[in-house]
Design an enzyme around this catalytic site. Sequence first.
Site, PDB file in Angstrom:
ATOM      1  N   GLN A  77       1.142   4.961  -5.106  1.00  0.00           N
ATOM      2  CA  GLN A  77       1.383   5.805  -4.134  1.00  0.00           C
ATOM      3  C   GLN A  77       0.971   5.072  -2.812  1.00  0.00           C
ATOM      4  O   GLN A  77       0.490   5.444  -1.715  1.00  0.00           O
ATOM      5  CB  GLN A  77       0.383   6.973  -4.206  1.00  0.00           C
ATOM      6  CG  GLN A  77       0.721   8.116  -5.066  1.00  0.00           C
ATOM      7  CD  GLN A  77       2.006   8.763  -4.742  1.00  0.00           C
ATOM      8  OE1 GLN A  77       2.329   8.513  -3.481  1.00  0.00           O
ATOM      9  NE2 GLN A  77       2.990   9.309  -5.607  1.00  0.00           N
ATOM     10  N   SER A  78       1.263   3.889  -2.741  1.00  0.00           N
ATOM     11  CA  SER A  78       1.129   3.049  -1.299  1.00  0.00           C
ATOM     12  C   SER A  78       1.790   3.606  -0.135  1.00  0.00           C
ATOM     13  O   SER A  78       2.664   3.507  -0.312  1.00  0.00           O
ATOM     14  CB  SER A  78       1.404   1.343  -1.838  1.00  0.00           C
ATOM     15  OG  SER A  78       1.269   0.806  -0.330  1.00  0.00           O
ATOM     16  N   ASN A  79       1.018   3.708   0.847  1.00  0.00           N
ATOM     17  CA  ASN A  79       1.466   4.202   2.039  1.00  0.00           C
ATOM     18  C   ASN A  79       2.174   2.859   2.623  1.00  0.00           C
ATOM     19  O   ASN A  79       3.353   2.964   3.387  1.00  0.00           O
ATOM     20  CB  ASN A  79       0.324   4.556   3.009  1.00  0.00           C
ATOM     21  CG  ASN A  79      -0.268   5.870   2.742  1.00  0.00           C
ATOM     22  OD1 ASN A  79       0.513   6.807   2.304  1.00  0.00           O
ATOM     23  ND2 ASN A  79      -1.614   5.919   2.272  1.00  0.00           N
TER      24      ASN A  79
END
Length: 338
Positions: A77-79
């Site tokens: 879920q890396s921004n």
Amino acid sequence: MPTLNFPPRIPLARLPTPLQPLERLSAALGGRHRLWVKRDDLTDAAISGNKLRKLEFVTAAAREQGCDTLITCGGVQSNHCRATALVGARLGFKVHLILRGEAPAELDGNLLLDHLAGASVSHYGHRQYVAELPALFQHWCDHYAEQGQKALCVPTGASDGLGLWGYLAASRELAADMEAAQLESAHWVCATGSGGTQAGLTLGTALDDLPVDVWGFNVCDDEAWFLNKVAEDIADWQARFPQAMPVPAYQARVVDGYVGPGYGRAGRDVFETIGWLARLEGLVLDPVYTGKAFHGMLQEIGSGRFDDRRDIIFVHTGGIFGLFPQRDQFDFLAGHPA
Ligand SMILES: *Cc1c(COP(=O)(O)O)cnc(C)c1O
């Protein structure tokens, strides 16, 4: 302010972002502090958040070096990966993401946006990712070279001496915001995850001799790790841009103790703070970065760490898409009394 020769930059973010007073929060805390939020969650819509400021310099360097591909890495879920995927689409770079964690059954949040933006995505188990990350970068870099493409490898969070320029520029923007709001001195508080935001703000306030203390609330690892990382990023900046400015004495400040169960996982108190602030101020935080840091900041205000009456500016670094995959943690909202 001393003249700094910024390297090439592709303007991507909508700047300056607003500096807004949190009046209802300040009152709720008894009026001892004035709190503000720097809305770096508003650098754009889908490409929102702090990573966009760094990517302005990273993508300009990629173009300058004749690269047509960006390879970067992060959690599922890396921004940062989502921002890179969308920026790559906008500027015509191929994007390859090296993600820590197996592919989930369902595309959600940032991962959905990675795929929407057409990024190539490779998932690795946690252990393999940690043990082999440099080799994985090399593998994919070679893979694209064999196809006649040239890739730029962007480190975790675009935190290095190049991405640091993004938050050097942001430090100057905040100094101008403070002047416009007639704030003489302040504390700046941010979440720190790969250290680049904190490193840029810390170096910026030192270079410009601003009456500001910068505090990073770590969302993973510990104080020693971030003190070292901030020093590394600043040293890398100096090595890569030796003509920019000698590095002045600076003080990095890390507030440890709010990581909770681990990176990407927060305790119920953090989710409750997110809900409380949304009701109080209409301001939405995420559970991975800003929610943890904001929650930590509130605890530290309570225990008197900031008791010198200076205003506190929380740098909202974005992350809203990381909220939705954790919807289950908000079960306490069902039937919430108004
Ligand atoms: C990456 C990120 C951070 C941490 O910034 P670093 O520069 O990596 O320390 C904070 N908040 C959000 C929402 C992020 O995506």
